[in-house]
Design a protein around this motif. Structure first.
Motif, PDB file in Angstrom:
ATOM      1  N   ALA A 285      11.592 -46.219  10.054  1.00 36.78           N
ATOM      2  CA  ALA A 285      10.998 -44.875  10.153  1.00 36.78           C
ATOM      3  C   ALA A 285      11.339 -44.041   8.922  1.00 36.78           C
ATOM      4  O   ALA A 285      10.502 -43.278   8.420  1.00 36.78           O
ATOM      5  N   VAL A 286      12.564 -44.200   8.411  1.00 33.73           N
ATOM      6  CA  VAL A 286      12.940 -43.490   7.172  1.00 33.73           C
ATOM      7  C   VAL A 286      12.022 -43.948   6.031  1.00 33.73           C
ATOM      8  O   VAL A 286      11.481 -43.127   5.286  1.00 33.73           O
ATOM      9  N   LEU A 287      11.833 -45.268   5.931  1.00 35.25           N
ATOM     10  CA  LEU A 287      10.973 -45.782   4.854  1.00 35.25           C
ATOM     11  C   LEU A 287       9.524 -45.336   5.020  1.00 35.25           C
ATOM     12  O   LEU A 287       8.825 -45.113   4.027  1.00 35.25           O
ATOM     13  N   ASP A 288       9.066 -45.198   6.266  1.00 40.86           N
ATOM     14  CA  ASP A 288       7.690 -44.716   6.487  1.00 40.86           C
ATOM     15  C   ASP A 288       7.452 -43.442   5.682  1.00 40.86           C
ATOM     16  O   ASP A 288       6.371 -43.236   5.133  1.00 40.86           O
ATOM     17  N   ILE A 289       8.467 -42.606   5.624  1.00 43.30           N
ATOM     18  CA  ILE A 289       8.303 -41.305   4.974  1.00 43.30           C
ATOM     19  C   ILE A 289       8.652 -41.360   3.490  1.00 43.30           C
ATOM     20  O   ILE A 289       7.897 -40.893   2.646  1.00 43.30           O
ATOM     21  N   VAL A 290       9.785 -41.993   3.176  1.00 44.24           N
ATOM     22  CA  VAL A 290      10.227 -42.003   1.775  1.00 44.24           C
ATOM     23  C   VAL A 290       9.252 -42.797   0.894  1.00 44.24           C
ATOM     24  O   VAL A 290       9.075 -42.476  -0.289  1.00 44.24           O
ATOM     25  N   LEU A 291       8.610 -43.809   1.463  1.00 49.92           N
ATOM     26  CA  LEU A 291       7.684 -44.631   0.671  1.00 49.92           C
ATOM     27  C   LEU A 291       6.238 -44.104   0.682  1.00 49.92           C
ATOM     28  O   LEU A 291       5.365 -44.683   0.045  1.00 49.92           O
ATOM     29  N   GLU A 292       6.022 -42.989   1.402  1.00 53.77           N
ATOM     30  CA  GLU A 292       4.681 -42.391   1.382  1.00 53.77           C
ATOM     31  C   GLU A 292       4.281 -42.027  -0.042  1.00 53.77           C
ATOM     32  O   GLU A 292       5.124 -41.596  -0.830  1.00 53.77           O
ATOM     33  N   ASP A 293       2.997 -42.166  -0.350  1.00 51.97           N
ATOM     34  CA  ASP A 293       2.506 -41.792  -1.677  1.00 51.97           C
ATOM     35  C   ASP A 293       2.910 -40.364  -2.011  1.00 51.97           C
ATOM     36  O   ASP A 293       2.679 -39.454  -1.211  1.00 51.97           O
ATOM     37  N   GLY A 294       3.499 -40.189  -3.177  1.00 47.28           N
ATOM     38  CA  GLY A 294       3.800 -38.837  -3.636  1.00 47.28           C
ATOM     39  C   GLY A 294       5.128 -38.274  -3.170  1.00 47.28           C
ATOM     40  O   GLY A 294       5.561 -37.229  -3.657  1.00 47.28           O
ATOM     41  N   PHE A 295       5.794 -38.960  -2.220  1.00 47.77           N
ATOM     42  CA  PHE A 295       7.045 -38.384  -1.685  1.00 47.77           C
ATOM     43  C   PHE A 295       8.100 -38.251  -2.775  1.00 47.77           C
ATOM     44  O   PHE A 295       8.722 -37.189  -2.933  1.00 47.77           O
ATOM     45  N   LEU A 296       8.311 -39.331  -3.540  1.00 47.64           N
ATOM     46  CA  LEU A 296       9.378 -39.298  -4.556  1.00 47.64           C
ATOM     47  C   LEU A 296       9.021 -38.356  -5.704  1.00 47.64           C
ATOM     48  O   LEU A 296       9.900 -37.684  -6.258  1.00 47.64           O
ATOM     49  N   GLU A 297       7.730 -38.275  -6.037  1.00 47.15           N
ATOM     50  CA  GLU A 297       7.292 -37.329  -7.072  1.00 47.15           C
ATOM     51  C   GLU A 297       7.606 -35.903  -6.614  1.00 47.15           C
ATOM     52  O   GLU A 297       8.037 -35.057  -7.418  1.00 47.15           O
ATOM     53  N   ALA A 298       7.401 -35.652  -5.328  1.00 45.79           N
ATOM     54  CA  ALA A 298       7.702 -34.312  -4.807  1.00 45.79           C
ATOM     55  C   ALA A 298       9.199 -34.028  -4.866  1.00 45.79           C
ATOM     56  O   ALA A 298       9.615 -32.897  -5.142  1.00 45.79           O
ATOM     57  N   VAL A 299      10.015 -35.053  -4.631  1.00 47.70           N
ATOM     58  CA  VAL A 299      11.467 -34.888  -4.754  1.00 47.70           C
ATOM     59  C   VAL A 299      11.808 -34.492  -6.191  1.00 47.70           C
ATOM     60  O   VAL A 299      12.592 -33.568  -6.437  1.00 47.70           O
ATOM     61  N   GLN A 300      11.177 -35.177  -7.147  1.00 51.95           N
ATOM     62  CA  GLN A 300      11.442 -34.864  -8.564  1.00 51.95           C
ATOM     63  C   GLN A 300      11.046 -33.424  -8.888  1.00 51.95           C
ATOM     64  O   GLN A 300      11.765 -32.715  -9.603  1.00 51.95           O
ATOM     65  N   GLN A 301       9.906 -32.989  -8.363  1.00 48.95           N
ATOM     66  CA  GLN A 301       9.447 -31.620  -8.609  1.00 48.95           C
ATOM     67  C   GLN A 301      10.426 -30.593  -8.049  1.00 48.95           C
ATOM     68  O   GLN A 301      10.808 -29.640  -8.712  1.00 48.95           O
ATOM     69  N   ARG A 302      10.826 -30.823  -6.778  1.00 49.85           N
ATOM     70  CA  ARG A 302      11.773 -29.901  -6.137  1.00 49.85           C
ATOM     71  C   ARG A 302      13.081 -29.866  -6.904  1.00 49.85           C
ATOM     72  O   ARG A 302      13.721 -28.820  -7.041  1.00 49.85           O
ATOM     73  N   ALA A 303      13.481 -31.039  -7.395  1.00 49.97           N
ATOM     74  CA  ALA A 303      14.757 -31.131  -8.111  1.00 49.97           C
ATOM     75  C   ALA A 303      14.713 -30.290  -9.382  1.00 49.97           C
ATOM     76  O   ALA A 303      15.683 -29.615  -9.722  1.00 49.97           O
ATOM     77  N   ILE A 304      13.569 -30.320 -10.067  1.00 50.00           N
ATOM     78  CA  ILE A 304      13.440 -29.524 -11.302  1.00 50.00           C
ATOM     79  C   ILE A 304      13.566 -28.038 -10.977  1.00 50.00           C
ATOM     80  O   ILE A 304      14.293 -27.293 -11.632  1.00 50.00           O
ATOM     81  N   VAL A 305      12.860 -27.627  -9.929  1.00 50.11           N
ATOM     82  CA  VAL A 305      12.895 -26.219  -9.517  1.00 50.11           C
ATOM     83  C   VAL A 305      14.321 -25.812  -9.139  1.00 50.11           C
ATOM     84  O   VAL A 305      14.837 -24.784  -9.606  1.00 50.11           O
ATOM     85  N   PHE A 306      14.963 -26.623  -8.326  1.00 44.12           N
ATOM     86  CA  PHE A 306      16.310 -26.304  -7.848  1.00 44.12           C
ATOM     87  C   PHE A 306      17.276 -26.217  -9.026  1.00 44.12           C
ATOM     88  O   PHE A 306      18.066 -25.278  -9.142  1.00 44.12           O
TER      89      PHE A 306
END
Ligand SMILES: *Cc1c(COP(=O)(O)O)cnc(C)c1O
Length: 398
Positions: A285-306
């Motif tokens: 279930a964790v992978l269902d979400i983390v491997l979704e298209d765009g999820f990791l890119e969104a993490v990178q974006q949030r990380a830049i903002v933070f």
């Protein structure tokens, strides 16, 4: 008189009763913003609906069967991890230390199977953290973890952080491999330079030894890639993963190439609970979400903002914060005040963070954190820094 719970932890005087996304609620109903994430475990926050539904549905069907039998959900989880990584095969366990322990055993038996049983030693980095079992405290090599626990498990040589010459000099005829965190977590959110990691890969290839990554804290998207070593453009031979892989359910894994795993034949290693149906269902279930298209890119974006917002706070409060370091949503504030004081000041603002070595305060927010909650954390951090400056015993600066 000793407490019924072994007093081996220093605990804060706080107890939580429920969680929702990035928030935790105390037994008294007070709300805290959780940027500690159970130390990089709650990668999707608390009570994520998909994880809750998956766990409840699996609880009605089957919790545990032994690894004497096939476990389809475990096979599926392994297939998905293999498809998403360098690895060809996965061993499941229940914690980070067990994942590293498997990695150590695998590196040793690889050379045994290769006709070089004398190659059993691993080179590790001073200040690293690999867990609290007898072998993993020996790997970490920290005096505070070793003292009192008898003879140190043999087979670990330590070299300074980011010192390629020391690493080269430490390799000998008994060396099985190099064990390293791509980014030291407990050691103080210290990223290894990508070029250094590439040098280690080349060194291992040249010497015929194994590169073993401890991604227990950095893995499963924490740095904005599924695994942190990807940033360096290299792959390890063996990798330990845990913490976020179960999203809060105890689960660990040791991933390896077919070649590196060749000594681990039936009967060589095992775990009663590892990868049981309940754990495997939640891991999927964790992978269902983390491997979704765009999820990791969104993490990178949030990380830049933070990170940008943290940099502004650091500029505003140089007497509290010396520097910001880390990768992705694994960020550390190197402090000019004792890190324990900043953690306490943040807690007073109802923001949870975690201390780390080298006088660092760590932020490990959920990977799906929203911008508004990053802003909230930034405001609370700002308030905590002001409170520290205004504290009477800090008049005149730290
Ligand atoms: C937390 C951690 C471990 C140990 O994990 P446990 O689940 O506590 O056994 C090992 N290595 C690293 C890098 C960690 O951050």
């Amino acid at each position: 008189m000793i407490t019924p719970v072994l007093p081996n932890y220093g605990r804060f005087d706080l107890a939580f009763e429920r969680g929702e996304g990035p928030y935790l609620f105390t037994t008294g109903g007070e709300r805290y913003l959780d940027f500690g994430g159970g130390i990089a475990v709650n990668a999707l926050g608390h009570a994520h609906p998909h994880l809750v539904e998956t766990l409840k549905a699996q609880a009605d069907k089957l919790w545990h069967v032994s690894n004497l039998y096939h476990i389809p959900a475990q096979e599926r989880l392994a297939e998905r991890l293999v498809a998403a990584s360098f690895a060809d095969t996965v061993f499941f366990c229940n914690s980070g230390a067990e994942a590293v322990e498997c990695a150590i055993k695998m590196a040793r038996i690889y050379h045994h199977a290769n006709g070089q049983p004398e190659r059993y030693r691993l080179i590790t980095v001073t200040g690293a953290f690999h867990g609290r079992t007898l072998a993993t405290i020996a790997a970490g090599g920290q005096e505070k973890h070793l003292t009192g626990f008898g003879p140190v498990v043999d087979g670990f040589d330590h070299v300074p952080f980011d010192d390629i010459d020391a690493m080269k000099a430490a390799i000998g005829p008994e060396t099985a491999g190099i064990l390293i965190e791509p980014l030291l977590g407990e050691g103080g959110i210290l990223p290894n330079r990508p070029d250094y990691l590439r040098q280690l890969r080349a060194l291992c290839d040249a010497e015929g030894i194994l590169l073993v990554m401890d991604e227990v804290q950095t893995g499963i998207g924490r740095t904005g890639k599924l695994f942190a070593h990807e940033w360096a453009g290299i792959t390890p031979d063996i990798m330990a993963v845990a913490k976020a892989i179960g999203g809060g359910f105890p689960l660990g894994a040791c991933l390896a190439t077919e070649q590196a795993a060749k000594g681990m034949t039936a009967g060589t290693h095992g775990s009663t609970f590892g990868g049981n149906p309940l754990a495997a269902a939640v891991g999927n279930a964790v992978l269902d979400i983390v491997l979704e298209d765009g999820f990791l890119e969104a993490v990178q974006q949030r990380a830049i903002v933070f990170r940008q917002k943290l940099a502004r706070i650091a500029d505003d409060h140089p007497e509290v914060i010396e520097a910001i370091r880390g990768e992705g949503l694994m960020l550390g504030l190197k402090c000019r005040v004792p890190n324990t004081e900043l953690v306490a000041a943040l807690m007073a603002q109802k923001l949870l963070a975690v201390g780390a070595g080298d006088n660092v305060v760590r932020f490990l927010p959920p990977l799906n954190i929203e911008d508004a909650q990053i802003d909230e954390a930034i405001e609370l951090l700002d308030a905590a820094c002001h409170a520290l400056k205004d504290a009477p015993d800090r008049a005149g600066g730290a």
